[in-house]
Write an enzyme that holds these catalytic residues in place. Sequence first.
Site, mmCIF file in Angstrom:
data_model
loop_
_atom_site.group_PDB
_atom_site.id
_atom_site.type_symbol
_atom_site.label_atom_id
_atom_site.label_comp_id
_atom_site.label_asym_id
_atom_site.label_seq_id
_atom_site.Cartn_x
_atom_site.Cartn_y
_atom_site.Cartn_z
ATOM 1 N N ARG A 280 -22.782 -77.279 49.013
ATOM 2 C CA ARG A 280 -22.370 -77.173 50.418
ATOM 3 C C ARG A 280 -21.326 -78.248 50.708
ATOM 4 N NH1 ARG A 280 -26.643 -78.004 55.190
ATOM 5 N NH2 ARG A 280 -26.397 -80.182 54.622
ATOM 6 N N ARG B 77 -26.859 -80.720 49.253
ATOM 7 C CA ARG B 77 -26.347 -81.360 50.481
ATOM 8 C C ARG B 77 -25.467 -82.532 50.052
ATOM 9 N NH1 ARG B 77 -32.029 -80.401 52.583
ATOM 10 N NH2 ARG B 77 -31.800 -79.328 54.570
ATOM 11 N N CYS C 183 -32.088 -71.371 53.342
ATOM 12 C CA CYS C 183 -32.187 -72.712 52.750
ATOM 13 C C CYS C 183 -32.720 -73.752 53.728
ATOM 14 C CB CYS C 183 -30.860 -73.151 52.160
ATOM 15 S SG CYS C 183 -29.550 -73.280 53.382
ATOM 16 N N ASN D 213 -33.073 -74.624 59.975
ATOM 17 C CA ASN D 213 -33.303 -75.871 60.716
ATOM 18 C C ASN D 213 -32.384 -75.941 61.935
ATOM 19 O OD1 ASN D 213 -34.863 -76.398 58.507
ATOM 20 N ND2 ASN D 213 -33.470 -77.883 57.597
ATOM 21 N N ASP D 214 -31.123 -75.681 61.690
ATOM 22 C CA ASP D 214 -30.179 -75.720 62.808
ATOM 23 C C ASP D 214 -30.231 -74.453 63.640
ATOM 24 O OD1 ASP D 214 -28.875 -78.241 62.888
ATOM 25 O OD2 ASP D 214 -27.988 -77.758 60.951
ATOM 26 N N ARG E 159 -33.456 -81.037 67.151
ATOM 27 C CA ARG E 159 -34.428 -81.081 66.048
ATOM 28 C C ARG E 159 -34.874 -82.495 65.690
ATOM 29 N NH1 ARG E 159 -30.532 -79.364 60.888
ATOM 30 N NH2 ARG E 159 -31.793 -80.681 59.549
ATOM 31 N N GLU F 205 -26.146 -70.701 60.847
ATOM 32 C CA GLU F 205 -27.020 -71.681 61.509
ATOM 33 C C GLU F 205 -26.617 -71.940 62.959
ATOM 34 O OE1 GLU F 205 -27.017 -75.357 59.260
ATOM 35 O OE2 GLU F 205 -24.881 -75.250 58.871
HETATM 36 C C1 PEP Z 1 -30.384 -76.073 57.985
HETATM 37 O O1 PEP Z 1 -29.808 -76.374 59.025
HETATM 38 O O2 PEP Z 1 -31.352 -75.298 57.929
HETATM 39 C C2 PEP Z 1 -29.962 -76.673 56.709
HETATM 40 C C3 PEP Z 1 -30.428 -76.251 55.557
HETATM 41 O O3 PEP Z 1 -29.088 -77.690 56.756
HETATM 42 P P1 PEP Z 1 -29.424 -79.188 57.205
HETATM 43 O O4 PEP Z 1 -30.920 -79.306 57.314
HETATM 44 O O5 PEP Z 1 -28.822 -80.039 56.159
HETATM 45 O O6 PEP Z 1 -28.733 -79.267 58.529
HETATM 46 MG MG MG Z 2 -27.883 -77.322 58.985
#
Ligand code: PEP
Ligand code: MG
Length: 600
Positions: A341, A305, A511, A463-464, A474, A440
Amino acid sequence: MKTLNLSDKNHMKGIAVSKGVAVGKAYLLDHSKLSILKQTLEEHEVENEIERFRNAIAKTKLQMADIKNRAEKIADKYAVILDTYTLLLDDDILVNDTIKNIRANRTNAEWTLNQTLETFLNLFDNINDDYLKGKKDDLDLLVQAILRNLMGHSQETLSDIQEPVILVTHSLSPSDTLSMPRKFIKGLATETGGKTSHVGIFAAALGIPAVTGIKELTSQINSGDKIIVDGIDGEVIIHPTDENTDHFLTKQENYRRYEERLLVNIHQSAETLDGHQIHLLANIESNQEAKTLYKYGAEGVGLYRTEFLYMSASSLPNEKELYENFKYVAQEMVDKPLVIRTLDIGMDKQLSGIQTHTEDNPALGLRGIRLSLAQPDLFFSQLKGILRASFYGHVKILYPMISSVTEIIQANELLQKAKDTLKKEQIPFNEHIQIGAMIETPAAAICVDHILEHVDFISIGSNDLIQYLLAIDRVNENVAHLYQPFHPSVIRSLKQIFNAANNAGKKISICGELGGDPMATMLLMGLGKIDNLSMEPHSIPKVKKIIRLIRLEEARQLADHVLNLKSVEEVSRFIANEMRARFPDDFDRDLSFQEKLKPA
Ligand code: PEP
Ligand code: MG
């Protein structure tokens, strides 16, 4: 594990931020604030006062730099977090507003600074945002450090501690964490802080059991009291009975042995009993983490990241700085993959100087690839930095927040330009560098077959993806209980994405946090062919253990069953029962999964 009967008064619940159990004597660090008097200055005293204030800021900066240097030797990740403090000291508003008000009101620096702080804290109080709340604690701690320098108080230190204790405090500043004699700190309990606070990261990096976010903790405990910190289930027990103590000593020993066992086979491959292998990679946020990954058996970096590189610097990193940073990680990885990324600024990761507007809905705003395409110069220098590093290792590029094929095409055009420029400059790079897209957004998930035509691999940012699929912010604690990775819509989407990638013969990774959640491992393995799971490095041993003990066929059966379930409760119950039955040692002790199901 059997639950104990504990009275509410002696049993306080918080956030488990670093696993393990500590039983011992409390050491109460009293951070009662310094008392500050208002003084009115004569006209001729004002400039001297401002000079005194500037000196205190300069001194605090030096102290912070020193703390950071020491922190780097202890926990690399922690040191990156400390950069925030330096940034706050450079912050125009904190310093300049105070200077402006010293002049305007002719009040002493201590009083004026404190007023600036109060204004800020009031603003923060009206904002419902976890990320900003974390910053509020940082700001408060920093102002206390400046005040001590102004008032000639030395920094508070814990270096006097000479025996094993459990540290109990309202909040813990970076200087506290560094000055404390770590061999004597057996556990930590604080009123403020969360999983991603510096206390949490620091404690986890050092393996100190820690619980944070316990309201009114310090008013219930005195130095010398016997207490227990349970960093597995997020509890603090005050004045435990003998029976309580025996119970937690057993839990402590069991956990220690469990961790030891997990690390024994860490360098074996993540291969199922019937011979299907996947790769477990690490998510990192700074180049300094690269050195420690082997400890957990990471087979490369699946997500670097890069935004923290920008957020922790006082000015935007240039192409050369980026190149050197990426080259370092690439060389550390030798021939293992390093997925970099591109900048994913926006939402909870804001960067002043880049984003020119504040947005009402930052999660739906100019973030990820959208920002990069809107600021091509910024993107271009990052792409060149990555390309140059690609000469030194197995580097790949990953675009975040993709929601259309057009964005990939545009990003690739800039990438091509960056390649052409490097050729002209006769700088070597890997011409065939692989390109990936984060999946995502729901748009990317639905049109993933189109996206796959333009990339070499995809990586699911769960996550997104969960946030956008379920329309659950989130980082909003009010809806945190509705953020459900096991929602049938999430599982269906994952299945479709896997199918598309498998049919296209393209590599697929996960990820987001889900990839490192051992409770989800079997389900993910069963949904389709995955090439990589990328996660926080310390999650790797447990996920690997599970993979090595299952058959792919069983995982497929489990996934097929789950795909027919209609509610998140059914899915969660089914998976929890299956995993607990198969791995009783691994899930009984980890209740974080159940926490997610509780209403707010
Ligand atoms: C995600 O969104 O799952 C991700 C890995 O990116 P971040 O948590 O940095 O948004
Ligand atoms: Mg993300």
